[in-house]
Design a protein around this motif. Sequence first.
Motif, short mmCIF file in Angstrom:
data_model
loop_
_atom_site.label_atom_id
_atom_site.label_comp_id
_atom_site.label_asym_id
_atom_site.label_seq_id
_atom_site.Cartn_x
_atom_site.Cartn_y
_atom_site.Cartn_z
N SER A 150 -0.53 -16.13 20.48
CA SER A 150 -0.29 -14.73 20.82
C SER A 150 -1.16 -14.36 22.02
N ARG A 151 -1.10 -13.08 22.39
CA ARG A 151 -1.93 -12.61 23.50
C ARG A 151 -3.23 -11.98 23.01
N VAL B 89 0.66 -10.41 18.21
CA VAL B 89 2.12 -10.52 18.08
C VAL B 89 2.53 -11.89 18.62
N TYR C 161 5.44 -14.24 19.82
CA TYR C 161 6.82 -14.26 20.30
C TYR C 161 7.34 -15.69 20.21
N VAL C 162 8.35 -15.91 19.37
CA VAL C 162 8.89 -17.25 19.15
C VAL C 162 10.10 -17.50 20.04
N ASP C 163 10.99 -16.54 20.06
CA ASP C 163 12.21 -16.67 20.85
C ASP C 163 12.71 -15.26 21.14
N GLU C 164 13.79 -15.14 21.89
CA GLU C 164 14.33 -13.83 22.19
C GLU C 164 14.78 -13.14 20.90
N SER D 30 10.06 -12.44 16.61
CA SER D 30 8.61 -12.31 16.74
C SER D 30 8.05 -11.86 15.41
N ARG E 243 3.35 -24.50 18.76
CA ARG E 243 4.67 -23.90 18.87
C ARG E 243 5.54 -24.26 17.66
N ARG F 13 7.29 -21.62 15.07
CA ARG F 13 8.72 -21.66 14.74
C ARG F 13 8.93 -21.84 13.23
N ALA G 223 8.26 -18.52 11.59
CA ALA G 223 9.37 -17.57 11.80
C ALA G 223 10.55 -17.91 10.90
#
Length: 426
Positions: A181-182, A201, A203-206, A209, A321, A325, A328
Amino acid sequence: MAAPFVDTAKITVRSGNGGNGVVSFHREKYVANGGPDGGDGGRGGDIVVEINDHLSTLMDFRYKRKYVAGSGADGAGKKCTGRDGEDLVIRVPRGTVIRDAETQEIIQDMSQTDRFVLCRGGRGGWGNQHFATPTRQVPRFAKAGLPGQSREVVLELKLLADVGLVGFPNVGKSTLLSVVSRAQPKIANYHFTTLFPNLGVVYVDEGVSFVMADIPGIIEGAAEGAGLGHDFLRHIDRCRLLIHVVDVSGSEGRDPVADFEAINAELAQYSPELASRKMIVAANKVDIMQDPTLLDKLRAHVQGLGLELLEISAAAHQGTRELARKAAAQLAQLPPVAVYEPTYVERPPEVDTGGEVDIQEFDGTWVIDAPWLQRLIANVNFGDYESRNWFDQKLRQSGLFDKLEAMGIKDGDIVSLYDLEFEYQR
């Protein structure tokens, strides 16, 4: 220096009192016997709890512990109603749970409800204009305003996160959060670097998240106060998925299996339901692993429990990563973040009915006045049948009905007095 993280606070709140009604008569030149025109008192202000998404801790309640709303103004002549008291708005972070301080029962979970009235202000008293009848055209009495509600509550912040990172101190939880995350948590090579929860937060894919929480490391014996204790485990109460980070490098001479079981035991001691939550095991620091048999032992142990183990190195960005995934995918099959249902039940207050009672007659109307009677009426919902029965029971227990009957007042007149009070409350 960063502000301290505060996630619990005990405060006292009190809504405003209702204003008093007044006794007044219309006075105008050439108008004789203008009649009663006493105005009603204003309503007391409410205590309102409101979500503020810009807040992340309960720091504001560290120094201020008492919150009082404005009281209603008294009425005035010419049928002027007093001004309502100003509501007091208390702003809290999203995810704050409001509990009764005495019973610890949940009053409200401020997760999805943006605005909640915690204490309602007292009703304003009626002026004498309401008590005029064809046979009582000069009422010389009015109603006092009812007092506001007062209660002591505990605010408890439970972070709204989908995934919670658990594990011993210095196993790489903060590093993992910073990589996927950031978030920018403090990272250092010593135990208890993380002193309060961090959120990020992922973000995995469009369109895919989730929110991940890095919980300060717990150690064996946390329930007895060792390390940071269980102070921050409340923040993973809502987490739908746990990622158990285990150091398999052997750099500190620890046994990964023993560490895994020790943390699970502490979770179970804090909350058996939390210990049974869906879990993914992340074997971290595989890039500097000194003894591969440690990883093999952990994998065999974890698979024997029916759990999934992923090999990662947060510092080297290896396998992170894939872990995100996998998390998620698991979240897509799990129910949404838990929202706690209220468990608090309003209890009838203890009112001492042993005080003196003043009973007077005005133009065929009996007026009963007692300080305890005002407090009793303030806690009765006259629109509820059981509440009215409780009110009737308290009056009989106080001996008030016996006194009225001894003064020659018939039972039917007592019922009329009760109905008048009911109309006043409406």
